[in-house]
Design a protein around this motif. Structure first.
Motif, PDB file in Angstrom:
ATOM      1  N   GLU A  15      62.495  82.110  88.052  1.00 27.11           N
ATOM      2  CA  GLU A  15      63.193  80.824  88.090  1.00 27.11           C
ATOM      3  C   GLU A  15      62.770  80.009  89.309  1.00 27.11           C
ATOM      4  O   GLU A  15      62.617  78.792  89.244  1.00 27.11           O
ATOM      5  N   ARG A  16      62.566  80.704  90.419  1.00 31.56           N
ATOM      6  CA  ARG A  16      62.135  80.022  91.642  1.00 31.56           C
ATOM      7  C   ARG A  16      60.761  79.379  91.454  1.00 31.56           C
ATOM      8  O   ARG A  16      60.526  78.235  91.853  1.00 31.56           O
ATOM      9  N   PHE A  17      59.840  80.122  90.825  1.00 31.76           N
ATOM     10  CA  PHE A  17      58.506  79.583  90.590  1.00 31.76           C
ATOM     11  C   PHE A  17      58.542  78.469  89.552  1.00 31.76           C
ATOM     12  O   PHE A  17      57.878  77.433  89.705  1.00 31.76           O
ATOM     13  N   PHE A  18      59.305  78.670  88.454  1.00 34.30           N
ATOM     14  CA  PHE A  18      59.405  77.638  87.417  1.00 34.30           C
ATOM     15  C   PHE A  18      59.986  76.347  87.986  1.00 34.30           C
ATOM     16  O   PHE A  18      59.565  75.245  87.617  1.00 34.30           O
ATOM     17  N   ASP A  19      60.965  76.481  88.888  1.00 36.07           N
ATOM     18  CA  ASP A  19      61.548  75.292  89.507  1.00 36.07           C
ATOM     19  C   ASP A  19      60.502  74.561  90.359  1.00 36.07           C
ATOM     20  O   ASP A  19      60.421  73.330  90.337  1.00 36.07           O
ATOM     21  N   ALA A  20      59.672  75.323  91.080  1.00 34.79           N
ATOM     22  CA  ALA A  20      58.621  74.711  91.906  1.00 34.79           C
ATOM     23  C   ALA A  20      57.577  74.009  91.041  1.00 34.79           C
ATOM     24  O   ALA A  20      57.122  72.906  91.361  1.00 34.79           O
ATOM     25  N   THR A  21      57.173  74.642  89.922  1.00 37.52           N
ATOM     26  CA  THR A  21      56.184  74.005  89.047  1.00 37.52           C
ATOM     27  C   THR A  21      56.757  72.772  88.365  1.00 37.52           C
ATOM     28  O   THR A  21      56.044  71.790  88.150  1.00 37.52           O
ATOM     29  N   GLN A  22      58.060  72.807  88.037  1.00 41.71           N
ATOM     30  CA  GLN A  22      58.672  71.639  87.400  1.00 41.71           C
ATOM     31  C   GLN A  22      58.734  70.452  88.363  1.00 41.71           C
ATOM     32  O   GLN A  22      58.444  69.311  87.986  1.00 41.71           O
ATOM     33  N   ARG A  23      59.080  70.717  89.624  1.00 46.36           N
ATOM     34  CA  ARG A  23      59.145  69.633  90.606  1.00 46.36           C
ATOM     35  C   ARG A  23      57.755  69.062  90.876  1.00 46.36           C
ATOM     36  O   ARG A  23      57.588  67.857  91.023  1.00 46.36           O
ATOM     37  N   HIS A  24      56.753  69.939  90.902  1.00 52.37           N
ATOM     38  CA  HIS A  24      55.380  69.460  91.069  1.00 52.37           C
ATOM     39  C   HIS A  24      54.929  68.665  89.855  1.00 52.37           C
ATOM     40  O   HIS A  24      54.263  67.627  89.977  1.00 52.37           O
ATOM     41  N   PHE A  25      55.312  69.135  88.661  1.00 53.46           N
ATOM     42  CA  PHE A  25      54.961  68.432  87.418  1.00 53.46           C
ATOM     43  C   PHE A  25      55.544  67.021  87.392  1.00 53.46           C
ATOM     44  O   PHE A  25      54.848  66.049  87.080  1.00 53.46           O
ATOM     45  N   LEU A  26      56.816  66.889  87.741  1.00 54.23           N
ATOM     46  CA  LEU A  26      57.469  65.580  87.673  1.00 54.23           C
ATOM     47  C   LEU A  26      56.872  64.607  88.694  1.00 54.23           C
ATOM     48  O   LEU A  26      56.614  63.440  88.371  1.00 54.23           O
ATOM     49  N   ALA A  27      56.635  65.085  89.921  1.00 57.84           N
ATOM     50  CA  ALA A  27      56.049  64.202  90.931  1.00 57.84           C
ATOM     51  C   ALA A  27      54.630  63.807  90.558  1.00 57.84           C
ATOM     52  O   ALA A  27      54.223  62.649  90.708  1.00 57.84           O
ATOM     53  N   ASN A  28      53.864  64.769  90.048  1.00 54.81           N
ATOM     54  CA  ASN A  28      52.479  64.488  89.673  1.00 54.81           C
ATOM     55  C   ASN A  28      52.422  63.562  88.462  1.00 54.81           C
ATOM     56  O   ASN A  28      51.567  62.671  88.378  1.00 54.81           O
ATOM     57  N   LEU A  29      53.330  63.771  87.506  1.00 57.28           N
ATOM     58  CA  LEU A  29      53.358  62.925  86.310  1.00 57.28           C
ATOM     59  C   LEU A  29      53.678  61.485  86.672  1.00 57.28           C
ATOM     60  O   LEU A  29      53.078  60.548  86.121  1.00 57.28           O
ATOM     61  N   ARG A  30      54.604  61.292  87.603  1.00 55.76           N
ATOM     62  CA  ARG A  30      54.964  59.937  88.018  1.00 55.76           C
ATOM     63  C   ARG A  30      53.759  59.247  88.665  1.00 55.76           C
ATOM     64  O   ARG A  30      53.471  58.071  88.382  1.00 55.76           O
ATOM     65  N   ALA A  31      53.044  59.993  89.537  1.00 49.75           N
ATOM     66  CA  ALA A  31      51.861  59.424  90.176  1.00 49.75           C
ATOM     67  C   ALA A  31      50.786  59.080  89.147  1.00 49.75           C
ATOM     68  O   ALA A  31      50.141  58.027  89.222  1.00 49.75           O
ATOM     69  N   ARG A  32      50.590  59.963  88.149  1.00 44.57           N
ATOM     70  CA  ARG A  32      49.582  59.706  87.117  1.00 44.57           C
ATOM     71  C   ARG A  32      49.975  58.500  86.260  1.00 44.57           C
ATOM     72  O   ARG A  32      49.113  57.710  85.850  1.00 44.57           O
ATOM     73  N   ALA A  33      51.268  58.368  85.955  1.00 44.38           N
ATOM     74  CA  ALA A  33      51.721  57.237  85.141  1.00 44.38           C
ATOM     75  C   ALA A  33      51.425  55.913  85.844  1.00 44.38           C
ATOM     76  O   ALA A  33      50.965  54.944  85.221  1.00 44.38           O
ATOM     77  N   ILE A  34      51.683  55.877  87.151  1.00 44.71           N
ATOM     78  CA  ILE A  34      51.389  54.666  87.924  1.00 44.71           C
ATOM     79  C   ILE A  34      49.887  54.394  87.913  1.00 44.71           C
ATOM     80  O   ILE A  34      49.440  53.254  87.734  1.00 44.71           O
ATOM     81  N   GLN A  35      49.099  55.441  88.071  1.00 45.51           N
ATOM     82  CA  GLN A  35      47.643  55.291  88.095  1.00 45.51           C
ATOM     83  C   GLN A  35      47.113  54.813  86.749  1.00 45.51           C
ATOM     84  O   GLN A  35      46.227  53.964  86.673  1.00 45.51           O
ATOM     85  N   MET A  36      47.659  55.353  85.658  1.00 39.37           N
ATOM     86  CA  MET A  36      47.182  54.986  84.321  1.00 39.37           C
ATOM     87  C   MET A  36      47.601  53.574  83.913  1.00 39.37           C
ATOM     88  O   MET A  36      46.925  52.915  83.125  1.00 39.37           O
ATOM     89  N   ALA A  37      48.733  53.104  84.441  1.00 40.33           N
ATOM     90  CA  ALA A  37      49.200  51.768  84.069  1.00 40.33           C
ATOM     91  C   ALA A  37      48.408  50.662  84.749  1.00 40.33           C
ATOM     92  O   ALA A  37      48.402  49.510  84.297  1.00 40.33           O
ATOM     93  N   ASN A  38      47.712  51.007  85.814  1.00 38.70           N
ATOM     94  CA  ASN A  38      47.035  49.993  86.604  1.00 38.70           C
ATOM     95  C   ASN A  38      45.907  49.295  85.836  1.00 38.70           C
ATOM     96  O   ASN A  38      45.815  48.064  85.809  1.00 38.70           O
ATOM     97  N   ALA A  39      45.006  50.083  85.202  1.00 41.61           N
ATOM     98  CA  ALA A  39      43.834  49.503  84.539  1.00 41.61           C
ATOM     99  C   ALA A  39      44.205  48.558  83.391  1.00 41.61           C
ATOM    100  O   ALA A  39      43.647  47.458  83.288  1.00 41.61           O
ATOM    101  N   PRO A  40      45.136  48.936  82.492  1.00 36.51           N
ATOM    102  CA  PRO A  40      45.499  47.996  81.422  1.00 36.51           C
ATOM    103  C   PRO A  40      46.046  46.667  81.934  1.00 36.51           C
ATOM    104  O   PRO A  40      45.718  45.602  81.395  1.00 36.51           O
ATOM    105  N   VAL A  41      46.873  46.718  82.970  1.00 39.56           N
ATOM    106  CA  VAL A  41      47.434  45.481  83.514  1.00 39.56           C
ATOM    107  C   VAL A  41      46.327  44.589  84.063  1.00 39.56           C
ATOM    108  O   VAL A  41      46.286  43.372  83.813  1.00 39.56           O
ATOM    109  N   MET A  42      45.386  45.198  84.781  1.00 44.44           N
ATOM    110  CA  MET A  42      44.279  44.432  85.330  1.00 44.44           C
ATOM    111  C   MET A  42      43.416  43.818  84.227  1.00 44.44           C
ATOM    112  O   MET A  42      42.953  42.673  84.338  1.00 44.44           O
ATOM    113  N   GLU A  43      43.198  44.554  83.153  1.00 39.32           N
ATOM    114  CA  GLU A  43      42.339  44.044  82.083  1.00 39.32           C
ATOM    115  C   GLU A  43      42.983  42.867  81.354  1.00 39.32           C
ATOM    116  O   GLU A  43      42.321  41.880  81.015  1.00 39.32           O
ATOM    117  N   VAL A  44      44.280  42.948  81.123  1.00 39.48           N
ATOM    118  CA  VAL A  44      44.983  41.841  80.450  1.00 39.48           C
ATOM    119  C   VAL A  44      44.922  40.578  81.312  1.00 39.48           C
ATOM    120  O   VAL A  44      44.637  39.473  80.810  1.00 39.48           O
TER     121      VAL A  44
END
Length: 647
Positions: A285-314
């Protein structure tokens, strides 16, 4: 030194010092982060020849790109717009500055080709092909040079971080977990590599190309270029906004990776304890909690990164439509040809690629800036144990070792040693015994100066060890502990540790004296056998005898044995004890003892309680006195709970 430089796992006074996360960078220190990244770039100065090669190649790529772009004008106005007889339907309009220079260069090249190769107007197409070939040749040289420059710089950076780790004292490692340090040198350096080796070349190339295109567009049509530049802030705002968001979430993702590495490292190294106590579910549970927190933070950073190019192209496409509407009026009035407008439009669209590359580098830069700051937190961490100015060599240990009124604490005022006095005369064996938490192993770590005393002094041969060069001091000391550290290398390399050309006879002599030669010969490849990580392919007794062989190979005049026979079965302990007797013969020795029977032959036995010596003397003398030592022996002989284990 022979053996491990860490104390036994039973050290109670360190139990409260569980490694925690490294120093976290406070939010809002963007300027410091940029300075850290610039320090990374500054490391590249060591490869100046390749840096100059890259810069020249980039300039040539930019010039050939603009030259190719300028050929669009004669293609539209002459090749496509001309009649069968060769007359131009749309005469070229003279251009100033850069565009005019390119027109002159194009005319000279076209004249030369027509004179030597013929072909009329189709020579324009040949010039396009030649320009593209030149551009790609320089592009290859640029990319290869950037890759080589970036990878070499990252190599130097990793070396710099590891060198800084090697210089640190034990106090630093007790306050920083191994998982965090591994994350800094692996994960954070990887993020810097993505920006430096993979993106930094794109940044420079994009800068030169963008500059060349802007100068060309200004010389082609000044008013139209200014109108476009006035719309640029619309594109800048999302870049700044995404950068701030990404920097914040990148830091969180990297911090979560450090936490994850710490949990994983503790779980792997502590697996026997986890399984013995049935704590698999808790650790899961301790490890799963650590991977989940890393997943959520990393996913948020990736979402911001992925949204950048479409906005610029439009936004870029909308700006292009406005440009066409504005330019059509100039074409209708005859102040611009179709070729001019086509070249301008293609040139403007071509600027989008370097702008986009600059923006993508900016996104990667935000991660690299945070990573650089974390890396240099390790590099710049103060070293509290280092050579003093004017530090001297230690030629020999002279009349022995003296601990003079020593006070020491791992945490401020939480004294582990209190007014500790002990003398170890040259050529004698002094043993320290006592209950758990008494501070015995702390003494063993202070003599090689893994830590500095808070008060008092430690002298070897009458010299305060704080005035000696660390390398010289430690070269005179052999250290063997119960927690033996071996390396994933051959038996030969582990015994000779650091001396690649050591004579085989000397290696075998050390192994024989440590009673290790026989079992080594039974290994698949003898002395050339790879023993695996931490020597796990060997038994505990075999590992300990290899550590003793390593100490014998170094032949140190001062020997420290810290629980060297703990956690061994009777047969292994007998062999190890015989090896230790060979090791101690003719040397000055300090023995931290768990099994009290092993110190019977010690010259002096010092009994510790609560950081001080409460009793000292020979074995028979202390037994006859019936004091603290006699009680410890009696408890051990009765098989009482292990109240005398190492501290």
């Amino acid at each position: 030194m022979g053996g491990d430089v860490r104390s036994g796992s039973g050290n109670a006074e360190r139990a409260a010092m569980r490694p925690g996360p490294g120093p976290e960078a406070a939010p809002g220190r963007g300027t410091r982060g940029i300075r850290s990244f610039l320090r990374v770039v500054w490391v590249a100065r060591r490869h100046m020849a390749w840096l100059l090669t890259v810069l020249v190649s980039m300039i040539m790529v930019s010039v050939s790109s603009v030259f190719t772009l300028n050929l669009i004008r004669p293609i539209y106005d002459q090749l496509l717009g001309g009649s069968g007889g060769g007359a131009s339907r749309t005469p070229p309009l003279p251009k100033p500055f850069f565009a005019g220079w390119l027109d002159g260069l194009t005319h000279q090249a076209q004249t030369w080709l027509q004179t030597h190769l013929g072909g009329g107007r189709t020579t324009i197409l040949l010039m396009v092909l030649m320009a593209i070939v030149a551009k790609n040749l320089f592009t290859f040289l640029t990319r290869y040079g950037v890759a080589r420059l970036g990878l070499a710089t990252i190599r130097d950076l990793r070396d710099m971080v590891f060198d800084a780790i090697l210089r640190q004292s034990q106090r630093y490692f007790h306050g920083t977990s191994s998982g965090v340090l591994i994350s800094r040198i692996v994960n954070d350096v990887r993020l810097v590599q993505e920006a430096l080796a993979d993106r930094f070349g794109d940044l420079l190339q994009s800068f030169f190309t963008l500059l060349a295109f802007l100068v060309y567009l200004l010389s082609l049509n000044f008013r139209l270029t200014v109108a476009v530049l006035l719309l640029a802030p619309v594109l800048v705002f999302p870049v700044v906004h995404f950068s701030l968001l990404l920097r914040r979430w990148s830091r969180k993702a990297q911090e979560r990776m450090g936490d994850l590495s710490t949990v994983l490292d503790e779980a792997v190294s502590g697996m026997p304890v986890i399984q013995a106590y049935g704590m698999e579910s808790f650790e899961r549970e301790r490890f799963f909690d650590a991977t989940q927190r890393h997943f959520l933070a990393n996913l948020r950073a990736r979402a911001i990164q992925m949204a950048n190019a479409p906005v610029m192209e439009v936004l870029g496409t909308g700006g292009a439509m406005l440009l066409i509407a504005y330019a059509s009026s100039q074409i209708a009035r005859g102040t611009m040809t179709l070729g001019d407008f086509s070249a301008f439009l293609f040139g403007l669209w071509a600027t989008y690629t370097p702008i986009k590359a600059l923006n993508q580098f900016n996104l990667a830069l935000q991660q690299a800036v945070v990573a650089s700051e974390r890396i240099f937190e390790v590099v710049d961490a103060p070293v509290d144990v280092e050579d003093a100015p004017g530090a001297q060599e230690l030629p020999d240990i002279g009349d022995g070792v003296e601990l003079d009124h020593v006070w020491f604490a791992y945490e401020e005022k939480a004294w582990v040693l209190r007014d500790f006095d002990l003398t170890i005369p040259a050529g004698t064996t002094v043993a320290i015994v006592g209950p758990s938490g008494a501070g015995k192993s702390t003494v063993a770590q202070l003599i090689p100066r893994f830590w500095d005393v808070d008060r008092g002094a430690i002298r070897i041969g009458g010299r305060d060890i704080r005035g000696l060069r660390l390398a010289s001091l430690r070269s005179k000391i052999g250290l063997v502990t119960q927690e033996t550290i071996l390396f994933n290398d051959t038996v030969r390399a582990n015994i000779a540790f650091g001396l690649e050309e050591a004579p085989q006879e000397r290696i075998e002599a050390a192994a024989r004296a440590a009673f290790a030669h026989e079992f080594i010969l039974k290994l698949p490849k003898g002395y050339d056998t790879i023993i695996g990580e931490s020597g796990l392919s060997l038994s505990g007794g075999e590992r300990q005898r290899l550590a003793i062989a390593r100490a014998l190979f170094r032949d140190p005049p001062l020997l420290i044995l810290d629980e060297a026979t703990s956690n061994l079965d009777t047969a292994s302990e007998r062999l190890v004890q015989e090896a230790l007797e060979n090791l101690m013969r003719g040397r000055t020795s300090l023995v931290i003892a768990h099994r009290l029977s092993t110190v019977r032959n010690a010259t002096t036995i010092a009994v510790m309680e609560a950081g001080s010596i409460v009793e000292r003397g020979g074995y028979e003398e202390l037994m006859a006195a019936g004091g603290a030592f006699a009680r410890l022996v009696a408890m051990q002989e009765r098989g009482a709970p292990d109240s005398h284990r190492s501290s």
